[in-house]
Design a protein around this motif. Structure first.
Motif, PDB file in Angstrom:
ATOM      1  N   ARG A 238      -4.662  -8.981  -4.459  1.00  0.00           N
ATOM      2  CA  ARG A 238      -5.470  -9.629  -4.249  1.00  0.00           C
ATOM      3  C   ARG A 238      -5.432 -10.570  -3.266  1.00  0.00           C
ATOM      4  O   ARG A 238      -6.740 -10.453  -2.684  1.00  0.00           O
ATOM      5  N   THR A 255      -8.610  -3.208   0.492  1.00  0.00           N
ATOM      6  CA  THR A 255      -9.391  -3.291  -0.683  1.00  0.00           C
ATOM      7  C   THR A 255      -9.383  -2.677  -1.933  1.00  0.00           C
ATOM      8  O   THR A 255      -9.721  -2.872  -3.402  1.00  0.00           O
ATOM      9  N   LEU A 256      -9.519  -1.052  -1.316  1.00  0.00           N
ATOM     10  CA  LEU A 256     -10.100   0.153  -2.649  1.00  0.00           C
ATOM     11  C   LEU A 256      -8.806  -0.305  -3.340  1.00  0.00           C
ATOM     12  O   LEU A 256      -9.203   0.899  -4.221  1.00  0.00           O
ATOM     13  N   GLN A 259      -8.710  -2.320  -6.049  1.00  0.00           N
ATOM     14  CA  GLN A 259      -9.727  -2.131  -7.238  1.00  0.00           C
ATOM     15  C   GLN A 259      -9.099  -1.447  -7.406  1.00  0.00           C
ATOM     16  O   GLN A 259      -9.041  -1.379  -8.936  1.00  0.00           O
ATOM     17  N   ARG A 263      -8.552  -1.200 -11.869  1.00  0.00           N
ATOM     18  CA  ARG A 263      -9.262  -0.294 -12.486  1.00  0.00           C
ATOM     19  C   ARG A 263      -8.561   0.476 -13.812  1.00  0.00           C
ATOM     20  O   ARG A 263      -8.538   0.513 -15.336  1.00  0.00           O
TER      21      ARG A 263
END
Length: 293
Positions: A238, A255-256, A259, A263
């Motif tokens: 992060r 970044t993905l 993420q 999730r």
């Protein structure tokens, strides 16, 4: 200090005095040859002059309170090393506070995990050059070889480099995971993922230690039947993404991957429910309700 790191230093012939809040951890360190202190004051009293204290506790409040205690108890020219996963901006701030009292603060980004005792640690060091030289025998003992540690720059740079290191790690892990899932989905080929990952370890351009660990895991449990798909994150991924935005440096893969970890930590995605509701509302498309599962 972590038990594995203390053990490695003791094996290298260094005298170690250890302290931990946990009695179990203190006894474990003692069983590996360390002298044990029952309080932080006892630890400091047992150290020779120009004291060197390695702190390795969870980042945030545990590190902050420990360093504050050391700041009050140590003397001019003493050296404190933070080997935990602290935010580099905190390390920069702490370095200034220690410098005001004539002490030296080094931030040591540490990579090696539970394999550090056997394989050694990769160490990324930030701080004053003379202080780094003074404690360099410690880094040399912990590193797997002379190239396994590096003074990368001023205070804060060690944890910054480690932060970026962890961001890269997130991206690599995500790419391996997606590729393996794609191969598993191609059922008509009957691919043996354990054999394929073992193959890739030899000569392939995607070989890595992460692949070594993956191949070993798949060999023992090819369906990963004992695992859930929940993936935790330490926070450094992060921080890497936040810093990339602040610096204006695109980092889409990292970044993905962060993420995707977020999730995985959700039992159900509210956003996914909203998408399902909208699709049903505008097109009458079928939806799957929780009661159907």
């Amino acid at each position: 200090m972590g038990g594995n790191m203390a053990t490695r230093l003791i094996r290298a012939g260094h005298e170690i005095v250890g302290f931990d809040l946990s009695e179990e951890n203190r006894q474990k360190a003692a069983s590996n040859g360390a002298e044990i202190a029952n309080t932080l004051d006892d630890l400091i009293a047992a150290l020779p002059e120009r004291k060197v204290v390695w702190v390795m506790v969870p980042h945030g409040k545990p590190t902050e309170s420990t360093l504050q205690s050391l700041l009050e108890k140590l003397a001019e020219h003493d050296i404190v090393i933070d080997g935990g996963n602290s935010n580099y901006q905190d390390s920069m701030r702490r370095g200034e506070i220690f410098a005001e009292k004539g002490m030296f603060f080094l931030d040591a980004g540490t990579s090696g995990g539970i394999w550090g005792l056997e394989e050694g640690y990769c160490l990324m060091i930030g701080g004053d050059t003379d202080a780094v030289v003074h404690v360099s025998p410690i880094f040399a003992a912990l590193a797997p070889n002379p190239k396994g540690w590096l003074h990368v720059g001023p205070v804060g740079s060690g944890h910054f480099v480690k932060m970026v290191h962890n961001g890269i790690e997130y991206g690599m892990m995500q790419a391996y995971a997606e590729g393996l899932e794609l191969m598993r989905a191609k059922e008509e080929f009957g691919l043996n993922l354990a054999n394929i990952t073992e193959l890739w370890r030899h000569g392939s351009v995607v070989r890595s230690w992460l692949l070594d660990l993956t191949a070993e895991y798949l060999k023992n449990d090819p369906e990963l039947k004992d695992l859930s798909d929940y993936v935790s994150d330490s926070g450094e991924g992060r921080w890497t993404v936040i810093d990339s935005i602040q610096e204006g440096v695109p980092a889409p893969v990292i970044t993905l991957s962060v993420q995707m970890r977020l999730r995985s930590q959700q039992d159900q995605s509210y956003a996914g429910k909203v998408l399902s509701a909208m699709r049903n509302a505008f097109g009458g498309h079928a939806v799957k309700k929780v009661s159907d599962e």
